[in-house]
Scaffold this active site. Structure first.
Site, mmCIF file in Angstrom:
data_model
loop_
_atom_site.group_PDB
_atom_site.id
_atom_site.type_symbol
_atom_site.label_atom_id
_atom_site.label_comp_id
_atom_site.label_asym_id
_atom_site.label_seq_id
_atom_site.Cartn_x
_atom_site.Cartn_y
_atom_site.Cartn_z
ATOM 1 N N MET A 124 -19.471 6.327 -3.065
ATOM 2 C CA MET A 124 -18.400 6.459 -2.066
ATOM 3 C C MET A 124 -17.606 5.157 -1.985
ATOM 4 O O MET A 124 -18.163 4.088 -1.890
ATOM 5 C CB MET A 124 -19.016 6.771 -0.702
ATOM 6 C CG MET A 124 -17.982 7.190 0.301
ATOM 7 S SD MET A 124 -18.665 8.227 1.588
ATOM 8 C CE MET A 124 -19.000 7.022 2.840
ATOM 9 N N CYS A 125 -16.316 5.286 -2.056
ATOM 10 C CA CYS A 125 -15.418 4.133 -1.918
ATOM 11 C C CYS A 125 -14.175 4.622 -1.179
ATOM 12 O O CYS A 125 -13.975 5.813 -1.010
ATOM 13 C CB CYS A 125 -14.988 3.589 -3.277
ATOM 14 S SG CYS A 125 -16.311 2.839 -4.236
ATOM 15 N N GLY A 126 -13.368 3.681 -0.761
ATOM 16 C CA GLY A 126 -12.092 4.053 -0.156
ATOM 17 C C GLY A 126 -10.960 3.468 -0.984
ATOM 18 O O GLY A 126 -11.016 2.302 -1.388
ATOM 19 N N ARG A 165 -16.211 3.463 4.309
ATOM 20 C CA ARG A 165 -16.432 4.029 2.975
ATOM 21 C C ARG A 165 -16.827 2.971 1.966
ATOM 22 O O ARG A 165 -17.265 3.317 0.856
ATOM 23 C CB ARG A 165 -15.156 4.723 2.468
ATOM 24 C CG ARG A 165 -14.759 5.951 3.230
ATOM 25 C CD ARG A 165 -13.659 6.677 2.496
ATOM 26 N NE ARG A 165 -14.179 7.338 1.319
ATOM 27 C CZ ARG A 165 -14.514 8.625 1.276
ATOM 28 N NH1 ARG A 165 -14.372 9.384 2.315
ATOM 29 N NH2 ARG A 165 -14.980 9.152 0.172
ATOM 30 N N ASN A 195 -12.100 5.844 -6.918
ATOM 31 C CA ASN A 195 -13.152 6.387 -6.068
ATOM 32 C C ASN A 195 -13.863 7.439 -6.889
ATOM 33 O O ASN A 195 -13.243 8.408 -7.323
ATOM 34 C CB ASN A 195 -12.548 7.009 -4.803
ATOM 35 C CG ASN A 195 -13.587 7.718 -3.954
ATOM 36 O OD1 ASN A 195 -14.762 7.330 -3.970
ATOM 37 N ND2 ASN A 195 -13.172 8.723 -3.229
#
Lengths: 227, 299
Positions: free
Chosen positions: B1-3, B32, B176
């Site tokens: 999970m990343c933003g 995130r 992402n």
């Protein structure tokens, strides 16, 4: 109408206030201001309330709803009305993916488009989409109705069990075990009722019906080599 | 999970506020990705014939002026340097290859995080808000900016492993998702002469794009080829010298939302990052379709 400012009270504060209302409350009409795309707004309601959300909401808006009527005056993120049990969620704009996922009952109305996996694993919910739905919609759908006034993306109804799908526009293609079925008077009447309840004007005769070929219920020994 | 977040200003009057408008976008994505953050900002284009290098060193007290003097003496070209946090923007009219060769030979600990006429890349481990403050980005003026908040899944939490990754002159990429064929692709790209600073899967995507662009492909062709050759889950936001592009994998598993007004175009993993922009409530908002390339500005 009672107004709550989400920016001031936060999601937890807003949801706590709505959860703590007694079932016979007279404070039945609420407006949540400044939703700012935050997640889990008006989740887990279990009272006959009308809750309006004055803007765009984030993920899981109106999830697990029972009894309440939730009106979103904007777009919603992924998982709107996820696992809804009863009541109504109406979205004025578009919805992101997995709208109405695993819903057991109630009605979800999306005036705009819904993205992929709309109605994934639906278990009795009715979903009416004014626009189009994305790929893998009604994946593993078990019960309920999905009405699409626009088009449906790829693999509609993949691995479907018993839900009924009605599409007015074009369907990119059907997923495993999903087939087109005959539209009878019974289905036309049911579809007319759904459109009416959703407050969407469309002629039921313009729709096609899709459902399960029921070949996935049992393991087919003739196909053993394919597994 | 990343933003991931990107903001492209259509109205030049907003350019003095770029850093200020972008700050809440990046910070909203902290949940995130709290382990690292980075941004690529397009501002202050260098004069014709000059290149800006974004360089980084783990030692905050590293002597950038001494480095610039050394580079000037070696190349006999103009060199200026501006230190920002533990990064420095070195601007020179020396040839790019001469600069990179010299840096590798004389300052192997210095990382080249990006280069081009307008791009500046800053990235660091830590909370996005701290990273933003460290590089004094709130006051930043410019035309567009893309950013990333990282929750590491495929490789270590290091400054080098943070995004954005440069993919060529003025081009960079934030991601992402996770790529499943990055090890094989990395080996193939190494044979093509590309170099890697980390074990990060996104760096492979960036190197892949660099390789395609070097072969003469357009940005659109490069992204189209990427859809075929990069396996896994991804939403990419790509910055170019005068625009940016967004693309999602064929399954569109990773979240993404786009919004557009007469003044700006914004993309983010979640709408709440966009909600702070002026006019966001009235913007045209939609979810990008799978394997479809959206781009603004540029060619």
């Amino acid at each position: 109408m009672i107004e709550i400012d989400l920016e001031k009270e936060g999601v937890r504060g807003v949801n706590s206030r709505l959860h703590s209302l007694p079932k016979d409350t007279n404070e039945r009409h609420w407006l949540i201001k400044n939703p700012m795309g935050q997640h889990a707004i008006a989740c887990g309601l279990d009272a006959p309330l009308t809750v309006e959300i004055g803007g765009h909401a984030g993920f899981y808006c109106g999830g697990m709803n029972k009894q309440a009527e939730i009106l979103v005056h904007g777009h919603v993120g992924p998982g709107v009305a996820e696992n809804m049990m009863s009541g109504i969620v109406r979205v004025a704009g578009n919805a992101s993916q997995s709208a109405g996922a695993t819903g057991n009952g109630g009605l979800l109305v999306i005036k705009g488009d819904a993205a992929s996996r709309c109605g994934i694993s639906m278990k009795g919910i009715d979903i009416v989409v004014g626009g189009s739905v994305g790929h893998m919609s009604a994946f593993m759908a078990q019960r309920g109705h999905l009405v699409v006034c626009g088009d449906a993306g790829e693999a509609l109804g993949d691995s479907i069990y018993e839900a009924r799908l009605y599409v007015r526009g074009k369907v990119d293609n059907l997923g495993a075990d999903c087939i087109e079925k005959k539209m009878t008077d019974h289905h036309l009447a049911k579809l007319a009722r759904l459109l009416d309840k959703a407050e969407i004007k469309a002629n039921p005769k313009d729709f096609r019906r899709f459902g399960s070929a029921r070949k996935l219920y049992n393991f087919n020994i003739d196909h053993a080599d394919a597994y | 999970m990343c933003g991931i977040v990107g903001l492209y200003l259509k109205n030049p009057k907003l350019q003095p506020k770029l850093g200020q408008l972008f700050k809440p976008m990046l910070i909203e994505m902290t949940s995130r990705g709290p382990d690292s953050a980075g941004v690529a900002i397009y501002r202050n284009p260098a004069k014709k014939g000059f290149t800006k290098f974004s360089l980084a060193h783990d030692d905050a007290k590293f002597g950038w002026k001494k480095l610039a003097a050394g580079l000037k003496a070696h190349t006999k070209k103009q060199v200026s340097v501006e230190q920002i946090g533990n990064h420095a923007i070195v601007t020179t009219n020396a040839k790019e290859e001469a600069v990179t060769t010299w840096l590798k030979a004389h300052h192997p600990q210095v990382r080249i995080v990006g280069s081009g006429q307008a791009i500046e890349i800053f990235k660091e481990t830590g909370l996005p808000e701290k990273v933003y403050e460290k590089f004094d980005l709130t006051k930043a003026k410019g035309s567009h900016i893309i950013g990333h908040t990282r929750m590491a899944t495929e490789s270590a939490v290091t400054t080098a492993g943070s995004h954005p990754f440069a993919t060529g002159a003025d081009l960079c990429l934030v991601h992402n998702g996770s790529l499943s064929n990055h090890n094989r692709l990395r080996d193939n790209l190494k044979r093509e002469g590309l170099e890697f600073q980390t074990e990060n899967d996104t760096e492979v995507a960036a190197a892949y794009m660099t390789w395609k662009l070097r072969q003469g492909a357009s940005l659109k062709e490069t992204l189209e080829a990427g859809i075929k050759d990069l396996d896994g889950f991804y939403t990419f936001c790509v910055g170019t010298h005068d625009g940016f592009a967004v693309v999602r994998d064929p399954i569109a598993c990773k979240h993404a939302v786009l919004a557009e007004t007469d003044d700006w175009v914004a993309m983010a993993t979640e709408f709440r990052a966009i909600a702070h922009l002026p006019g966001a409530d009235k913007a045209k908002i939609w979810e990008p379709e799978p394997q479809t390339i959206y781009n603004w500005g540029g060619h």
